[in-house]
Design an enzyme around this catalytic site. Structure first.
Site, PDB file in Angstrom:
ATOM      1  N   GLN A   1       0.257  -1.061   0.614  1.00  0.00           N
ATOM      2  CA  GLN A   1      -0.295   0.278   0.033  1.00  0.00           C
ATOM      3  C   GLN A   1       0.743   1.261   0.528  1.00  0.00           C
ATOM      4  O   GLN A   1       0.312   2.438  -0.157  1.00  0.00           O
ATOM      5  CB  GLN A   1      -0.799  -0.169   1.409  1.00  0.00           C
TER       6      GLN A   1
ATOM      7  N   CYS B   1      -5.037   0.159   4.148  1.00  0.00           N
ATOM      8  CA  CYS B   1      -5.334  -0.600   3.674  1.00  0.00           C
ATOM      9  C   CYS B   1      -7.009  -1.629   4.061  1.00  0.00           C
ATOM     10  O   CYS B   1      -7.032  -2.565   3.578  1.00  0.00           O
ATOM     11  CB  CYS B   1      -4.960  -1.093   5.330  1.00  0.00           C
TER      12      CYS B   1
ATOM     13  N   HIS C   1      -6.206  -1.560  11.601  1.00  0.00           N
ATOM     14  CA  HIS C   1      -5.280  -1.768  10.737  1.00  0.00           C
ATOM     15  C   HIS C   1      -5.984  -2.706   9.816  1.00  0.00           C
ATOM     16  O   HIS C   1      -6.984  -3.447  10.484  1.00  0.00           O
ATOM     17  CB  HIS C   1      -4.144  -2.243  10.796  1.00  0.00           C
TER      18      HIS C   1
END
Lengths: 233, 120
Positions: A19, A25, A168
């Site tokens: 990324q 993410c 995340h």
């Protein structure tokens, strides 16, 4: 349920992506889940476009005003599934490649959709159900607290204490039963997590986190998606 | 919830803390933080635009070595150490590489996956 299961051995997981310096993410977790679901629906593994989500998905949460998917500033997998459902699907990675920035305009071309969402749902906070869903429906989009991931190099991560504040988005691709934990003098079962920080991070881009007590919140926000077969190229 | 976690963990698993020494490379002048920082820069192709920036990043790197050691003692079944993020503060790391909108909860009207049989 099998004692060990890994979608990588069955061809449902694309290569590890990166990324870059962008908080996207959530888009990699979304495409990973849909890549797996599309593989189950069509028998073909097609790498899907995160950049389409970064540029075009501004889906908001109706319950939280002002909380919308926002490129490198963050997003949520369930909102991204909602966007994908409404937009009709996602394009191929090659047709809409990842740039690592959110300064571009949306270049979505509906005629190039290769994978579409049939439906998506949340999985209950129960490890047996999570395992059953990964086996039956393919890789799952999950959220996690990534505090231990900044220094992770390898092995089965099983911290004594870890916050459950989710920050995340990752992809759960399977589980194992026998990661040996010397300090605990026993085998620990673990989840296999695909991350989006490139192959040089962790175990070739993957993270193993132990099962059993919602470590780092990994069981808290789990989504499964089903794909429909599309005919366009 | 952190306390609850550690209590649960302690109840279910007798913890044995490793007490053997000798792994502290930072006290070895040949393998100190400078050496690790040089290896880190080479391995991940890092360069900094000024000496001030370099010095600042070295300070952060040293703090992250200590942090990796703390993580290692809290998470002994994994290996913790130098990664591509070792020159970032935890706040920079969160800001740059984590992107889950944290205030969000799952919508209450989200479809719930049907309960699957797991006993056969």
């Amino acid at each position: 349920l099998p004692t060990d299961f890994d979608w990588r051995d069955r061809g449902a997981v694309a290569a590890v992506k990166n990324q870059g310096a962008c908080g996207s993410c959530w888009s990699f977790s979304t495409t990973g889940a849909l890549e797996g679901a599309n593989f189950l629906a069509t028998g073909k593994l097609v790498s899907l476009s995160e950049q389409q989500l970064v540029d075009c998905d501004h889906e908001c949460d109706p319950e939280e005003p002002g909380s919308c998917d926002s490129g490198c500033n963050g997003g949520l997998m369930n909102s991204a599934f909602e966007y994908t459902l409404k937009a009709g699907g996602l394009m191929r990675e090659e047709d809409y490649p990842y740039t690592g920035t959110d300064r571009g305009t949306c270049k979505f071309d509906k005629s190039k959709i290769v994978a579409s969402v049939a439906n998506f749902s949340v999985v209950s906070l129960d490890e047996e159900q999570i395992a059953a869903n990964v086996v039956k429906n393919g890789p799952l989009a999950v959220a996690i607290n990534a505090v231990f991931m900044q220094t992770y190099v390898g092995g089965v991560s099983c911290p004594y204490i870890c916050s459950k504040r989710l920050d995340h988005g990752v992809l759960l691709v399977g589980y194992g039963s026998a990661g040996y934990a010397p300090i605990r003098m026993k085998e620990k079962s673990y989840w296999i997590i695909k991350n989006s920080w490139g192959e040089n991070w962790g175990e070739n881009g993957y993270y193993k986190i132990c099962r059993g007590r919602n470590i780092c919140g990994v069981d808290s926000m789990v989504s499964t998606v089903a794909a429909v077969q599309t005919t366009s190229q | 919830s952190l306390e609850e976690n550690s209590v649960l963990s302690a109840k279910s698993e007798p913890l044995i803390r490793q007490v053997v020494g000798g792994a502290d490379n930072l006290n070895d002048p040949r393998l100190g933080a400078e050496h690790h920082f040089e290896l880190f820069k080479r391995r991940f192709g890092k360069s900094y635009k000024s000496q001030e920036e370099h010095d600042h990043r070295f300070k952060v790197f040293r703090a992250n070595l200590r942090r990796a050691r703390r993580h290692q003692s809290l998470d002994p079944s994994a290996t913790h150490g130098v990664t591509q993020f070792s020159d970032l503060t935890p706040a920079e790391f969160r800001r740059t590489f984590l992107g889950l909108r944290s205030r969000l909860r799952l919508p209450s009207d989200a479809n719930k996956a049907p309960i699957l049989p797991t006993d056969s």
